[in-house]
Enzyme design. Structure first.
Site, PDB file in Angstrom:
ATOM      1  N   LYS A  54       0.854  -1.154  -0.093  1.00  0.00           N
ATOM      2  CA  LYS A  54       0.106   0.139   0.099  1.00  0.00           C
ATOM      3  C   LYS A  54       0.855   1.273  -0.056  1.00  0.00           C
ATOM      4  CE  LYS A  54      -4.222  -1.936   1.946  1.00  0.00           C
ATOM      5  NZ  LYS A  54      -5.254  -1.799   2.937  1.00  0.00           N
ATOM      6  N   ASP A 113     -10.626   2.099   1.957  1.00  0.00           N
ATOM      7  CA  ASP A 113     -10.609   1.272   3.205  1.00  0.00           C
ATOM      8  C   ASP A 113     -12.071   2.043   4.011  1.00  0.00           C
ATOM      9  OD1 ASP A 113      -9.568  -0.910   2.196  1.00  0.00           O
ATOM     10  OD2 ASP A 113      -7.472  -0.095   3.187  1.00  0.00           O
TER      11      ASP A 113
HETATM   12  P1  NDP Z   1      -0.764  -2.976  11.010  1.00  0.00           P
HETATM   13  O1  NDP Z   1       0.086  -3.945  11.344  1.00  0.00           O
HETATM   14  O2  NDP Z   1      -0.554  -1.649  10.077  1.00  0.00           O
HETATM   15  O3  NDP Z   1      -1.256  -2.325  12.634  1.00  0.00           O
HETATM   16  C1  NDP Z   1      -1.565  -3.223  13.781  1.00  0.00           C
HETATM   17  C2  NDP Z   1      -2.075  -2.356  14.873  1.00  0.00           C
HETATM   18  O4  NDP Z   1      -2.393  -3.477  15.563  1.00  0.00           O
HETATM   19  C3  NDP Z   1      -1.073  -1.356  15.322  1.00  0.00           C
HETATM   20  O5  NDP Z   1      -1.944  -0.271  15.778  1.00  0.00           O
HETATM   21  C4  NDP Z   1      -0.475  -2.171  16.519  1.00  0.00           C
HETATM   22  O6  NDP Z   1      -0.028  -1.300  17.709  1.00  0.00           O
HETATM   23  C5  NDP Z   1      -1.732  -3.004  16.942  1.00  0.00           C
HETATM   24  N1  NDP Z   1      -1.281  -4.167  17.765  1.00  0.00           N
HETATM   25  C6  NDP Z   1      -0.819  -5.232  17.107  1.00  0.00           C
HETATM   26  N2  NDP Z   1      -0.127  -6.277  18.120  1.00  0.00           N
HETATM   27  C7  NDP Z   1      -0.799  -5.616  19.235  1.00  0.00           C
HETATM   28  C8  NDP Z   1      -0.552  -6.076  20.617  1.00  0.00           C
HETATM   29  N3  NDP Z   1      -0.212  -7.305  20.785  1.00  0.00           N
HETATM   30  N4  NDP Z   1      -1.297  -5.206  21.560  1.00  0.00           N
HETATM   31  C9  NDP Z   1      -1.577  -4.045  21.146  1.00  0.00           C
HETATM   32  N5  NDP Z   1      -1.777  -3.795  19.961  1.00  0.00           N
HETATM   33  C10 NDP Z   1      -1.254  -4.350  18.892  1.00  0.00           C
HETATM   34  O7  NDP Z   1      -2.124  -3.647  10.524  1.00  0.00           O
HETATM   35  P2  NDP Z   1      -3.291  -2.825   9.647  1.00  0.00           P
HETATM   36  O8  NDP Z   1      -3.657  -1.594  10.158  1.00  0.00           O
HETATM   37  O9  NDP Z   1      -2.865  -3.084   8.123  1.00  0.00           O
HETATM   38  O10 NDP Z   1      -4.527  -4.026   9.949  1.00  0.00           O
HETATM   39  C11 NDP Z   1      -5.100  -4.196  11.051  1.00  0.00           C
HETATM   40  C12 NDP Z   1      -6.250  -4.957  10.971  1.00  0.00           C
HETATM   41  O11 NDP Z   1      -7.360  -4.382  10.057  1.00  0.00           O
HETATM   42  C13 NDP Z   1      -5.976  -6.223  10.508  1.00  0.00           C
HETATM   43  O12 NDP Z   1      -6.611  -7.238  11.202  1.00  0.00           O
HETATM   44  C14 NDP Z   1      -6.343  -6.537   8.953  1.00  0.00           C
HETATM   45  O13 NDP Z   1      -6.940  -7.690   8.615  1.00  0.00           O
HETATM   46  C15 NDP Z   1      -7.680  -5.495   9.239  1.00  0.00           C
HETATM   47  N6  NDP Z   1      -8.022  -4.966   7.779  1.00  0.00           N
HETATM   48  C16 NDP Z   1      -9.084  -5.355   7.479  1.00  0.00           C
HETATM   49  C17 NDP Z   1      -9.811  -4.650   6.163  1.00  0.00           C
HETATM   50  C18 NDP Z   1     -11.135  -4.876   5.630  1.00  0.00           C
HETATM   51  O14 NDP Z   1     -11.453  -4.554   4.395  1.00  0.00           O
HETATM   52  N7  NDP Z   1     -11.953  -5.635   6.525  1.00  0.00           N
HETATM   53  C19 NDP Z   1      -8.905  -3.636   5.446  1.00  0.00           C
HETATM   54  C20 NDP Z   1      -7.739  -3.510   6.195  1.00  0.00           C
HETATM   55  C21 NDP Z   1      -7.307  -4.183   7.163  1.00  0.00           C
HETATM   56  P3  NDP Z   1       1.502  -0.743  17.623  1.00  0.00           P
HETATM   57  O15 NDP Z   1       1.318   0.402  16.550  1.00  0.00           O
HETATM   58  O16 NDP Z   1       1.564  -0.353  19.238  1.00  0.00           O
HETATM   59  O17 NDP Z   1       2.222  -1.702  16.926  1.00  0.00           O
END
Ligand code: NDP
Length: 355
Positions: A148, A184
């Site tokens: 992306k 999105d």
């Molecule tokens: P990213 O990897 O960019 O972001 C992940 C986020 O989750 C961050 O804010 C991260 O926090 C947080 N996180 C991960 N692990 C932990 C933990 N153990 N404790 C606390 N916070 C945590 O992922 P995306 O934003 O791309 O995707 C997020 C979700 O959205 C995914 O599950 C994806 O499948 C879903 N999605 C669904 C779509 C749809 O069309 N339905 C479209 C796009 C995404 P930190 O910043 O602190 O690491």
């Protein structure tokens, strides 16, 4: 798309065709949104295929190199017309991508003559893969992880949404122009407001996470005029940076999970990736106001720990992200083709029970 096939390289899979999806589903249990279980998508075939899947050994080299090329054709249209427009989703991995099926369904329903393939690009190979696709006549693409940001760098023009999100999930090619969008967030608010009947204006919204998906949904959410939108993230600096970037667009607050532990919200969106691993984000039952909507962006995982907590806390609606996925696809389809596909029946067919 005139793509010669070599013996043994083309497989017809008709019962997975759009008009046959219904034969591969099991009906929903009760739930806030009808949930259907789609199975056997690549296992059945008949001779009346209106949808083709091709493992094209004759595909362009860049596409063959990545090992997977899926070619879906709009049913009931001439399959090899030179006028057929080509679209694709580019990402990696794409083994379970629903986009080809969604766009084939849209094309059938709206009578559009197009093909839609899934192309896995190698690391560092996004631009080259897109160049090849364009050289072959590609008109537009969806972009998914991990490309992306590469798509944002590749684009010659970015919409406001894509620029602010810093990420692109959709592109349209017009001569030398590569116009980029991010649908999105619009897909999410359309699902919440149109499909679920849950207005955002005046509501208190909690957004969990500050990753790519959260960035993409901020602007469309703020444009709907919530009373306040609170971003909570493990890495507070990322939430704070988003607040600074989007502050002019609405009432935005940022913090960590402890900051919001005692606050309640009308809409709670889980934009962390924790549900993918079956983990519960650090929310509390108090975060869910009576009658609230809990929305998990993850889809296909059933009742995630987040949705379970919300349901037990008294949330009125608990919903996963399949509606967002279909709605963002509908936005892209309309942008490319100028015609709006129906989404509700498809969302119901693709939904899984939240049990
Ligand atoms: P990213 O990897 O960019 O972001 C992940 C986020 O989750 C961050 O804010 C991260 O926090 C947080 N996180 C991960 N692990 C932990 C933990 N153990 N404790 C606390 N916070 C945590 O992922 P995306 O934003 O791309 O995707 C997020 C979700 O959205 C995914 O599950 C994806 O499948 C879903 N999605 C669904 C779509 C749809 O069309 N339905 C479209 C796009 C995404 P930190 O910043 O602190 O690491």
């Amino acid at each position: 798309m005139n793509q010669p096939s070599e013996a043994g390289s083309t497989v017809s899979v008709s019962q997975m065709a759009c008009n046959n999806i219904s034969s591969a589903v099991t009906p929903p249990a009760t739930g806030t949104r009808q949930r259907w279980n789609v199975t056997g998508m690549s296992k059945t075939a008949s001779n009346n295929s209106s949808l083709m899947l091709r493992c094209a050994a004759s595909a362009p080299k860049a596409l063959r190199a990545v090992g997977k090329m899926r070619y879906f054709h709009a049913p009931d249209q001439p399959r090899e017309s030179p006028m057929t427009d080509q679209y694709a989703v580019i990402g990696r991995p794409l083994g379970h991508s629903k986009s080809p099926m969604i766009h084939a369904d849209f094309a059938r329903e709206t009578g559009q003559d197009l093909t839609y393939v899934a192309i896995e690009a190698p690391d560092g190979g996004f631009a080259a893969t897109v160049e090849r696709f364009r050289a072959e006549g590609g008109r537009g693409i969806n972009v998914t992880l991990p490309f992306k940001l590469d798509a944002a760098a590749y684009a010659t023009e970015l919409s406001d949404r894509a620029r602010l999100a810093g990420a692109v999930n959709c592109m349209k090619f017009d001569g030398a122009r590569a116009v980029a969008e991010n649908y999105d967030g619009l897909g999410l608010v359309n699902d919440i407001e149109r499909n679920l009947g849950f207005p955002i204006a005046g509501r208190r919204v909690l957004l969990l996470g500050a990753g790519g998906a959260a960035r993409g949904v901020l602007l469309p959410f703020l444009e709907r005029g919530p009373e306040v939108l609170v971003i909570a993230n493990r890495s507070v600096a990322k939430a704070t940076a988003l607040r600074e970037q989007f502050a002019m667009r609405g009432n935005l607050v940022a913090g960590d999970y402890a900051d919001v532990a005692d606050q309640c919200f009308d809409i709670v969106v889980n934009a962390t990736s924790m549900s993918l691993r079956g983990e519960l984000p650090p929310v509390t039952a108090r975060n869910f106001a009576a009658g609230c909507l809990a929305y998990d962006l993850v889809y296909g995982k059933g009742l995630t720990p987040f949705l379970r907590l919300a349901r037990d806390a008294g949330a009125e609606r608990v919903v996963d992200g399949i509606g967002m996925l279909v709605e963002q696809a509908a936005e892209a389809f309309e942008w490319w083709r100028g015609v709006r596909p129906q989404t509700q029946a498809l969302i119901e067919r693709l939904s899984v029970p939240l049990t």
